[in-house]
Design a protein around this motif. Structure first.
Motif, PDB file in Angstrom:
ATOM      1  N   LEU A 269       0.849  -1.190   0.000  1.00 56.86           N
ATOM      2  CA  LEU A 269       0.000   0.000   0.000  1.00 56.86           C
ATOM      3  C   LEU A 269       0.887   1.242   0.000  1.00 56.86           C
ATOM      4  O   LEU A 269       1.911   1.282   0.688  1.00 56.86           O
ATOM      5  CB  LEU A 269      -0.887  -0.013   1.239  1.00 56.86           C
ATOM      6  CG  LEU A 269      -2.046   0.974   1.290  1.00 56.86           C
ATOM      7  CD1 LEU A 269      -3.135   0.572   0.309  1.00 56.86           C
ATOM      8  CD2 LEU A 269      -2.614   1.040   2.705  1.00 56.86           C
TER       9      LEU A 269
ATOM     10  N   SER B 172      -6.399   4.782  -1.726  1.00 56.75           N
ATOM     11  CA  SER B 172      -4.942   4.637  -1.742  1.00 56.75           C
ATOM     12  C   SER B 172      -4.538   3.726  -2.894  1.00 56.75           C
ATOM     13  O   SER B 172      -5.281   2.813  -3.281  1.00 56.75           O
ATOM     14  CB  SER B 172      -4.437   4.032  -0.431  1.00 56.75           C
ATOM     15  OG  SER B 172      -4.690   4.882   0.657  1.00 56.75           O
TER      16      SER B 172
ATOM     17  N   ASP C 224     -10.174   3.961   1.351  1.00 60.30           N
ATOM     18  CA  ASP C 224      -9.575   4.189   2.665  1.00 60.30           C
ATOM     19  C   ASP C 224     -10.644   4.034   3.759  1.00 60.30           C
ATOM     20  O   ASP C 224     -11.788   4.468   3.563  1.00 60.30           O
ATOM     21  CB  ASP C 224      -8.979   5.601   2.697  1.00 60.30           C
ATOM     22  CG  ASP C 224      -8.085   5.833   3.892  1.00 60.30           C
ATOM     23  OD1 ASP C 224      -7.051   5.155   3.979  1.00 60.30           O
ATOM     24  OD2 ASP C 224      -8.450   6.680   4.728  1.00 60.30           O
TER      25      ASP C 224
ATOM     26  N   TRP D 160      -2.134   0.760  -4.536  1.00 65.64           N
ATOM     27  CA  TRP D 160      -1.424  -0.432  -4.089  1.00 65.64           C
ATOM     28  C   TRP D 160      -0.890  -1.200  -5.294  1.00 65.64           C
ATOM     29  O   TRP D 160      -1.377  -1.044  -6.421  1.00 65.64           O
ATOM     30  CB  TRP D 160      -2.313  -1.342  -3.231  1.00 65.64           C
ATOM     31  CG  TRP D 160      -3.629  -1.733  -3.850  1.00 65.64           C
ATOM     32  CD1 TRP D 160      -4.844  -1.178  -3.610  1.00 65.64           C
ATOM     33  CD2 TRP D 160      -3.851  -2.766  -4.826  1.00 65.64           C
ATOM     34  NE1 TRP D 160      -5.819  -1.791  -4.363  1.00 65.64           N
ATOM     35  CE2 TRP D 160      -5.234  -2.773  -5.120  1.00 65.64           C
ATOM     36  CE3 TRP D 160      -3.033  -3.684  -5.468  1.00 65.64           C
ATOM     37  CZ2 TRP D 160      -5.807  -3.650  -6.032  1.00 65.64           C
ATOM     38  CZ3 TRP D 160      -3.592  -4.567  -6.386  1.00 65.64           C
ATOM     39  CH2 TRP D 160      -4.965  -4.546  -6.662  1.00 65.64           C
TER      40      TRP D 160
END
Length: 344
Positions: free
Chosen positions: A44, A152, A72, A154
């Motif tokens: 992440l 986010s 998130d 990743w």
């Protein structure tokens, strides 16, 4: 690990923190990440994004399985795949070109392999928010809309020795994704797909003008004699005007042109200096040049082939004795009078 969503919009590189599930599984060398075990690793990248336009790009070094975004807050443990956060909370761009989220598998984006640059571009300022995909800087056909308000990035390392390099994590001043004709938008929320249609080209027929029904014919005209003009300054015989003294003389011709298309032509007989147009309120006195009331209130075509209207534009043909010089005026130009400029 608790993270604070990024809200300050600053264009440029984003300082990121890679969150690795277990240090024994991944080797980090600068911006290169390599799996050193058979355990799965979802790395992440913080900070989470909730505003602005952000592009995240990696180069597939070896056996990169995929990358994506997660709503998130998100957390990945050792030997877990990206789906553990919930298929309804993540978007997965797989190396075979598929985009996976919820129970959707969207095809027709390009596959990627060793050496390819793969980028995700979030536009959190657009309405709806979007996620676009790029392979080697080429925008892909499918993109996702209605992105959650905070997500986010990743990257997923599936097996030992698989690796990637982070090449971009930056905020942009404007989106690089154009979502042009033929691209397909799929809503993250409703799963509805929308094909971007090419713009419709509407050919508008020109509106008829009153002058289109008027036949071509000569216009009766009157020469305006400058104030203070003496009869001996210019000799007028029929349509021939001859300057008889060493003084400037600018002659206006009525009627004033306010609409339609008009052509005004003169024959340069001897040392003819120029011809042009002037705004309606311009009047001349004895021994005055056409530009005496201001360069911006007239357009002048002189014998050297230049056009003067504040600027001096060169490149048209010069004219000499025996040449016919014509001006054609139509309604999108000045509201004008024609002007002769005679100089010995």
């Amino acid at each position: 690990m608790t993270s604070t969503p990024l809200s300050l919009q600053v264009v440029g590189n984003v300082e990121y923190i890679p969150v690795v599930p277990h240090a024994d599984d991944v080797n980090i060398s600068g911006s290169v990440f390599t799996s050193k075990s058979d355990n799965h690793s979802v790395i992440l990248f913080e900070p989470p994004i909730k505003s602005g336009i952000v592009k995240f790009e990696v180069q597939a070094m070896y056996q990169l399985f995929g990358l994506g975004i997660a709503q998130d807050p998100a957390q990945f443990k050792r030997n877990e795949g990206p789906q553990v956060v919930g298929k309804e909370r993540m978007i997965f761009y797989i190396c075979n070109g598929q985009i996976a989220f919820a129970d959707e598998r969207i095809e027709d984006n390009a596959e990627f392999d060793k050496g390819n640059y793969v980028a995700l571009e979030l536009n959190m300022d657009s309405n709806p928010r979007t996620l676009s995909f790029f392979i080697d800087d080429e925008e892909q056909k499918n993109y996702i809309t209605d992105i959650p308000e905070c997500v986010s990035f990743w990257v997923f390392l599936f097996e030992i020795n698989s690796s990637f390099k982070v090449t971009k994590f930056e905020r942009l001043c404007e989106a690089t994704a154009s979502h042009g004709s033929g691209t397909v938008a799929t809503s993250f929320q409703s799963k509805k797909q929308t094909v971007v249609e090419p713009p419709k080209i509407v050919v508008q027929q020109p509106k008829p003008h009153a002058y289109q029904t008027i036949k071509k014919h000569p216009i009766p005209h009157t020469a305006q004699i400058p104030k203070g003009f003496l009869v001996k300054d210019v000799k007028v015989k029929d349509d021939t005007f001859t300057l008889t003294i060493h003084k400037y003389t600018t002659i206006l011709f009525d009627p004033i042109v306010k609409n339609g298309v008009f052509r005004f032509e003169v024959l340069s007989v001897n040392k003819f200096a120029g011809v042009g147009i002037a705004e309606e309120d311009v009047k001349y006195e004895r021994n005055e040049t056409p530009w005496i009331r201001g360069e911006k209130k007239t357009v002048r075509y002189d014998k050297f082939g230049a056009i003067a209207h504040g600027d001096y534009i060169k490149g048209n043909t010069e004219f000499h004795d025996g040449d016919r010089v014509a001006l054609e005026v139509f309604e999108h130009g000045f509201r004008t009078s024609h002007a002769h400029f005679l100089r010995e």
